[in-house]
Enzyme design. Structure first.
Site, mmCIF file in Angstrom:
data_model
loop_
_atom_site.group_PDB
_atom_site.id
_atom_site.type_symbol
_atom_site.label_atom_id
_atom_site.label_comp_id
_atom_site.label_asym_id
_atom_site.label_seq_id
_atom_site.Cartn_x
_atom_site.Cartn_y
_atom_site.Cartn_z
ATOM 1 N N ASP A 188 -4.948 3.475 -1.927
ATOM 2 C CA ASP A 188 -6.067 3.727 -1.011
ATOM 3 C C ASP A 188 -6.679 5.100 -1.285
ATOM 4 O OD1 ASP A 188 -6.107 1.359 0.716
ATOM 5 O OD2 ASP A 188 -4.074 1.978 1.226
ATOM 6 N N MET A 238 -12.540 3.899 -0.739
ATOM 7 C CA MET A 238 -13.187 4.054 0.576
ATOM 8 C C MET A 238 -13.932 5.378 0.506
ATOM 9 S SD MET A 238 -9.980 2.685 2.834
ATOM 10 C CE MET A 238 -8.878 2.833 1.433
ATOM 11 N N HIS A 240 -1.102 -1.231 -4.455
ATOM 12 C CA HIS A 240 -2.373 -0.942 -3.779
ATOM 13 C C HIS A 240 -2.498 0.558 -3.512
ATOM 14 C CE1 HIS A 240 -5.820 -2.227 -1.296
ATOM 15 N NE2 HIS A 240 -5.450 -1.282 -0.442
ATOM 16 N N HIS A 300 -8.360 0.719 -4.146
ATOM 17 C CA HIS A 300 -9.279 0.410 -3.043
ATOM 18 C C HIS A 300 -10.060 1.682 -2.722
ATOM 19 C CE1 HIS A 300 -9.491 -0.679 1.569
ATOM 20 N NE2 HIS A 300 -10.687 -0.606 1.020
ATOM 21 N N ASP A 313 -6.366 -6.921 3.921
ATOM 22 C CA ASP A 313 -5.758 -5.583 4.001
ATOM 23 C C ASP A 313 -5.832 -5.044 5.427
ATOM 24 O OD1 ASP A 313 -4.967 -2.949 3.613
ATOM 25 O OD2 ASP A 313 -6.642 -2.424 2.294
ATOM 26 N N SER A 331 0.846 -1.197 0.000
ATOM 27 C CA SER A 331 0.000 0.000 0.000
ATOM 28 C C SER A 331 0.876 1.239 0.000
ATOM 29 C CB SER A 331 -0.901 0.013 1.235
ATOM 30 O OG SER A 331 -1.448 1.310 1.385
ATOM 31 N N MET A 378 -11.194 -6.616 5.015
ATOM 32 C CA MET A 378 -10.436 -5.677 5.848
ATOM 33 C C MET A 378 -10.069 -6.353 7.170
ATOM 34 S SD MET A 378 -10.065 -3.018 4.030
ATOM 35 C CE MET A 378 -9.140 -2.093 5.264
ATOM 36 N N MET A 389 -9.495 7.650 -0.259
ATOM 37 C CA MET A 389 -10.412 7.980 0.848
ATOM 38 C C MET A 389 -10.991 9.363 0.621
ATOM 39 S SD MET A 389 -8.104 6.667 4.031
ATOM 40 C CE MET A 389 -7.050 5.214 3.892
HETATM 41 C C1 DX5 Z 1 -6.446 1.155 5.461
HETATM 42 C C2 DX5 Z 1 -5.909 0.828 4.091
HETATM 43 C C3 DX5 Z 1 -4.739 -0.058 4.054
HETATM 44 C C4 DX5 Z 1 -3.518 0.437 4.772
HETATM 45 C C5 DX5 Z 1 -2.698 -0.746 5.134
HETATM 46 O O1 DX5 Z 1 -7.665 1.807 5.301
HETATM 47 O O2 DX5 Z 1 -6.929 0.216 3.321
HETATM 48 O O3 DX5 Z 1 -4.420 -0.410 2.715
HETATM 49 O O4 DX5 Z 1 -2.746 1.326 4.022
HETATM 50 O O5 DX5 Z 1 -1.615 -0.317 5.908
HETATM 51 P P1 DX5 Z 1 -0.950 -1.265 7.019
HETATM 52 O O6 DX5 Z 1 -0.383 -2.440 6.273
HETATM 53 O O7 DX5 Z 1 0.061 -0.370 7.622
HETATM 54 O O8 DX5 Z 1 -2.055 -1.669 7.955
HETATM 55 ZN ZN ZN Z 2 -6.401 -0.576 1.321
#
Ligand code: DX5
Ligand code: ZN
Length: 213
Positions: free
Chosen positions: A33, A66, A31, A64, A173, A6, A135, A35
């Site tokens: 993220d 969110m 990956h 991903h 994840d 990520s 998750m 948000m």
């Molecule tokens: C959290 C994200 C993850 C996050 C994972 O909302 O979806 O992808 O970046 O990071 P670690 O591996 O540090 O938990």
């Molecule tokens: Zn993620």
């Protein structure tokens, strides 16, 4: 085990370099993220930054979402031709329609489940998706503690996948490291996302990726 680092844990001051490092270090997916500050209490990156990531990435992007308005965000990111786009089932009234839309854009559709959502909730969508993301933290931040009930959730999901769509991948994840990856593998997980484990590994990202594999 496929590994999807990520980039949330990368150094955004030298993002291109950090994306190249994971691709050269043997990752399978990048990956990303996304948000929106509404679905989760954090705000990350949009298409301008992800376009810069796509330019240097030599592995497919695993986006991903969110966010609250999934369809709008699918339209924003589709031109970047990601490998996968996943959306949260908790935030989608018409998941089947959205899956068809993602596929029609030439992108592999995936569904994400928060820690409280039972795998059975998506049994009748499994035939239409290429991956399910479970998750193992509450979405919103990197560096959180692994919620271990994901192992049982993965086992239950695996049984449903065997019945409905054996080619569908299971991705996990949140809080993944070189210890818990072993029980994830045994539970039938195919892909792990790891942010802080990869980018904060003392021996570098390539060593972290090979430890997970
Ligand atoms: C959290 C994200 C993850 C996050 C994972 O909302 O979806 O992808 O970046 O990071 P670690 O591996 O540090 O938990
Ligand atoms: Zn993620």
């Amino acid at each position: 085990m496929l590994v999807a680092p990520s980039i949330l844990s990368a150094d955004f001051g030298k993002l291109a370099e950090d994306v190249k490092a994971i691709c050269e270090g043997g990752c399978d997916l990048v990956h990303v993220d996304v948000m929106d500050g509404h679905f989760v209490p954090n705000l990350t990156i949009g298409p301008v930054v992800v376009e810069a990531v796509a330019k240097v990435a030599t592995k497919p992007l695993d986006i991903h979402l969110m966010v609250e308005n999934n369809s709008f965000f699918v339209d924003l990111f589709a031109p970047l031709k990601p490998g996968f786009i996943s959306f949260h089932i908790e935030e989608e009234k018409h998941p089947h329609r959205l899956i068809q839309k993602i596929r029609a854009l030439g992108i592999r559709p995936a569904i994400t489940l928060n820690p409280h959502t039972p795998p059975e909730a998506i049994e009748f969508l499994l035939a239409d998706v290429d991956m399910v993301l479970l998750m193992s933290v509450n979405p919103g931040f990197g560096g959180q503690k692994f919620i271990s009930n994901v192992v049982e959730r993965a086992q239950r999901l695996k049984a449903l996948i065997e019945k409905r769509n054996p080619k569908c991948l299971i991705e996990v994840d949140g809080g993944v490291n070189d210890e818990n990856v072993k029980e994830l593998e045994a539970a039938g997980v195919n892909v792990v996302v790891a942010g802080s484990f990869v980018y904060k590994h003392p021996e570098g990202v390539a060593a972290a990726i090979s430890a997970l594999k």
